[in-house]
Design a protein around this motif. Structure first.
Motif, short mmCIF file in Angstrom:
data_model
loop_
_atom_site.label_atom_id
_atom_site.label_comp_id
_atom_site.label_asym_id
_atom_site.label_seq_id
_atom_site.Cartn_x
_atom_site.Cartn_y
_atom_site.Cartn_z
N ASP A 68 29.58 -15.81 19.48
CA ASP A 68 29.82 -14.77 18.49
C ASP A 68 30.47 -15.34 17.24
N ASP A 69 31.45 -16.23 17.43
CA ASP A 69 32.12 -16.86 16.29
C ASP A 69 31.14 -17.69 15.46
N ALA A 70 30.27 -18.41 16.15
CA ALA A 70 29.29 -19.23 15.44
C ALA A 70 28.28 -18.36 14.69
N ILE A 71 27.84 -17.28 15.33
CA ILE A 71 26.87 -16.39 14.70
C ILE A 71 27.45 -15.76 13.44
N ASP A 72 28.72 -15.40 13.48
CA ASP A 72 29.33 -14.75 12.32
C ASP A 72 29.28 -15.66 11.09
N ILE A 73 29.42 -16.96 11.30
CA ILE A 73 29.43 -17.89 10.17
C ILE A 73 28.02 -18.34 9.80
N TRP A 74 27.21 -18.67 10.80
CA TRP A 74 25.91 -19.29 10.51
C TRP A 74 24.71 -18.42 10.89
N GLY A 75 24.95 -17.22 11.37
CA GLY A 75 23.85 -16.34 11.71
C GLY A 75 23.18 -15.75 10.49
N ASP A 76 22.00 -15.21 10.69
CA ASP A 76 21.23 -14.58 9.62
C ASP A 76 21.64 -13.11 9.52
N PRO A 77 22.24 -12.67 8.40
CA PRO A 77 22.65 -11.27 8.28
C PRO A 77 21.51 -10.29 8.51
N ALA A 78 20.28 -10.70 8.20
CA ALA A 78 19.13 -9.81 8.42
C ALA A 78 18.90 -9.58 9.90
N VAL A 79 19.34 -10.52 10.74
CA VAL A 79 19.19 -10.40 12.19
C VAL A 79 20.44 -9.79 12.82
N THR A 80 21.61 -10.22 12.38
CA THR A 80 22.86 -9.76 12.99
C THR A 80 23.22 -8.34 12.59
N GLY A 81 22.77 -7.90 11.41
CA GLY A 81 23.15 -6.59 10.93
C GLY A 81 24.56 -6.53 10.39
N LYS A 82 25.21 -7.70 10.24
CA LYS A 82 26.58 -7.77 9.74
C LYS A 82 26.59 -8.48 8.39
N PRO A 83 27.59 -8.18 7.55
CA PRO A 83 27.68 -8.91 6.28
C PRO A 83 27.87 -10.41 6.54
N ALA A 84 27.36 -11.22 5.65
CA ALA A 84 27.48 -12.67 5.79
C ALA A 84 28.94 -13.09 5.74
N HIS A 85 29.33 -13.96 6.66
CA HIS A 85 30.66 -14.57 6.66
C HIS A 85 31.79 -13.55 6.72
N SER A 86 31.61 -12.48 7.46
CA SER A 86 32.64 -11.43 7.47
C SER A 86 33.97 -11.94 8.01
N ASP A 87 33.93 -12.80 9.05
CA ASP A 87 35.18 -13.35 9.58
C ASP A 87 35.89 -14.22 8.54
#
Length: 378
Positions: free
Chosen positions: A268-287
């Motif tokens: 989850d921590d890795a996805i928040d930083i390097w995940g694709d916002p279009a896939v995660t549905g979360k703003p980029a780099h929210s953490d």
């Protein structure tokens, strides 16, 4: 998959997991043919079917529990679960959570020779407790959106959201005590209550980290074991307990869940930083924008490297964390080894989870869910 000389399972994915999670499958050495490949469609299909089946199995119990609440708490809960709009008008096909925890409860029960029916109330209780934590987390983190809709506190205020979370926690204990097999009800309720305390401690530590300039790797792992691992461990232990498993098996399932919880948190921590916002549905780099001390950040800040020191200046500076600064921080974390260390530790936890399962366990469903947790992209 193979069995070691100590009777424990072995899943030769440590190096493969690290490379795959890092997004470099082409550099990953070929695993044995008996090892599930990181993107094995049949394994993923099995896991996703379990999530769907678990959601269908627990939904009538969840709806009955929510219906027992008085207005407006029943409406707030229905909105949170995606069943209705703020006015209480039903919504068809509303967005809901993954149902990972109830799926683990049911999978653990069947792995121990039990049935889904024996564990379904425990699975529903775990999901209620999980949603108690989500509602409170949204308040504490001031998160405005969940599943593409305003969070409960944004619609009804922090006080009402807090009360809803409290009610969901109480419902979790009630559902478990009413529906668990009578022979294990007392132990099941105690386990859920203890998991709640551990979860709250982990959440407290996570919040406290935000006010500290430096957090150690060991401190972070202890926090994650509480915040995320405790409930996954409890979910698996309750499934085994409801199936009538002995203490050895219940303990093994608990260990499996705790280690898988650590995998979940690190990925989850890795996805928040390097995940694709279009896939995660979360703003980029929210953490990063919130300056959270996630595991990659902790690894980078404690790395004693040039990129780590530059990251510290950004993270501890007084300037607002703009999207541009957050993007730079993400690059620095990777340069300081934060991404690699996170993925390596996730792979180690995955191995530990699998090794915790006795070889005589029918654990294919649990293994499929572990695969999904480790290789998800959102």
């Amino acid at each position: 998959m193979r069995q070691g000389p100590d009777g424990k399972r072995r899943w030769g994915l440590s190096r493969a997991a690290e490379a795959t999670l890092a997004g470099h499958t082409e550099t990953c050495p070929r695993a044995p043919e008996s090892t599930p490949r990181p993107h094995d469609g049949s394994v993923e299909h099995r896991a996703r079917k379990q999530l769907i089946d678990a959601r269908r199995a627990i939904e009538p119990i969840l709806r009955a529990a929510v219906a027992s609440l008085s207005d407006p708490l029943d409406r707030l809960a229905g909105y949170h679960f995606g069943w209705c709009d703020p006015q209480g008008v039903p919504i068809a096909g509303g967005t809901q959570g993954k149902a990972l925890r109830p799926a683990l409860t049911i999978a653990a029960a069947t792995a121990c020779g039990g049935s889904a029916e024996q564990a379904v109330h425990a699975a529903a209780a775990v999901e209620l407790l999980h949603n108690f934590s989500l509602v409170h987390d949204d308040v504490m983190d001031t998160d405005p959106m969940r599943h593409g809709r305003p969070t409960v506190w944004r619609v009804w205020g922090e006080t009402n959201a807090t009360l809803l979370g409290d009610a969901l926690q109480a419902l979790a204990l009630a559902v478990l005590s009413d529906g668990a097999p009578e022979t294990v009800t007392s132990e099941a309720v105690i386990r859920l209550a203890r998991a709640t305390v551990t979860l709250c401690r982990g959440q407290y530590e996570d919040c406290a980290f935000e006010g500290r300039p430096l957090v150690s790797v060991d401190e972070y792992l202890t926090m994650a074991a509480g915040k995320t691992g405790a409930l996954l461990g409890c979910a698996c232990a309750l499934g085994a307990l409801c199936a009538g498993a002995d203490h050895r098996m219940v303990s093994a399932m608990h260990t499996f869940g705790i280690e898988l919880g650590l995998v979940f948190q690190l990925v989850d921590d890795a996805i928040d930083i390097w995940g694709d916002p279009a896939v995660t549905g979360k703003p980029a780099h929210s953490d990063l924008i919130h300056r959270k001390q996630s595991f990659p950040v902790v690894c980078a800040l404690t790395s004693d490297t040039g990129p780590g020191r530059e990251l510290a200046r950004i993270y501890h500076g007084r300037h607002p964390m703009t999207p541009a600064r957050a993007a730079r921080a993400a690059d620095l974390i990777e340069e300081a080894g934060g991404r690699q260390r996170t993925l390596r530790r996730a792979a180690t936890a995955l191995e530990s989870a699998v090794e915790a399962l006795p070889a005589d366990t029918a654990a294919d469903d649990l293994m499929a869910l572990a695969h999904l947790v480790a290789y998800r992209d959102r």
